[in-house]
Design an enzyme around this catalytic site. Structure first.
Site, PDB file in Angstrom:
ATOM      1  N   ARG A  18       0.819  -1.225   0.000  1.00 50.07           N
ATOM      2  CA  ARG A  18       0.000   0.000   0.000  1.00 50.07           C
ATOM      3  C   ARG A  18       0.843   1.260   0.000  1.00 50.07           C
ATOM      4  O   ARG A  18       0.566   2.205  -0.731  1.00 50.07           O
ATOM      5  CB  ARG A  18      -0.976  -0.012   1.179  1.00 50.07           C
ATOM      6  CG  ARG A  18      -2.066  -1.061   1.027  1.00 50.07           C
ATOM      7  CD  ARG A  18      -2.999  -1.107   2.224  1.00 50.07           C
ATOM      8  NE  ARG A  18      -2.221  -1.438   3.407  1.00 50.07           N
ATOM      9  CZ  ARG A  18      -2.416  -0.910   4.615  1.00 50.07           C
ATOM     10  NH1 ARG A  18      -3.366  -0.023   4.811  1.00 50.07           N
ATOM     11  NH2 ARG A  18      -1.667  -1.286   5.624  1.00 50.07           N
ATOM     12  N   ASN A  36      -6.156  -2.943   1.933  1.00 51.66           N
ATOM     13  CA  ASN A  36      -6.144  -4.397   2.074  1.00 51.66           C
ATOM     14  C   ASN A  36      -7.573  -4.894   2.159  1.00 51.66           C
ATOM     15  O   ASN A  36      -8.440  -4.224   2.726  1.00 51.66           O
ATOM     16  CB  ASN A  36      -5.405  -4.814   3.349  1.00 51.66           C
ATOM     17  CG  ASN A  36      -3.910  -4.639   3.246  1.00 51.66           C
ATOM     18  OD1 ASN A  36      -3.353  -4.536   2.161  1.00 51.66           O
ATOM     19  ND2 ASN A  36      -3.251  -4.611   4.384  1.00 51.66           N
TER      20      ASN A  36
END
Length: 88
Positions: A18, A36
């Site tokens: 990320r 996620n």
């Protein structure tokens, strides 16, 4: 302007995916978000200039060096007019 929803499979959680995606998006000048998912995948919404969004999709196919991407699903979506990229 183009918008794409991207789901990345493989070893993509717990490997800084990320944060690396946010850096790549900022470098490319695209807006959107990354997060996620409970199933172990990473999900992104990316929008901006057609070429920049295409480059972000290509980035997602490899991810950061610590990731092991095994698949990427890409779906066209309607642009939402987002102005920044963030981790959600």
């Amino acid at each position: 302007m183009t918008s794409k929803h991207i789901v990345v499979q493989g070893r993509v959680q717990g490997v800084n995916f990320r944060s690396a995606a946010e850096d790549a998006a900022n470098d490319l000048g695209v807006a959107g978000w990354v997060r996620n998912r409970d199933d172990g995948t990473v999900e992104m919404l990316v929008e901006g200039d057609d070429a920049a969004v295409d480059r972000m999709v290509e980035w997602a196919r490899q991810g950061p060096s610590s990731a092991a991407v095994t698949g990427v699903d890409v779906t066209d979506t309607e642009p939402q007019g987002l102005e920044s990229f963030e981790q959600a």
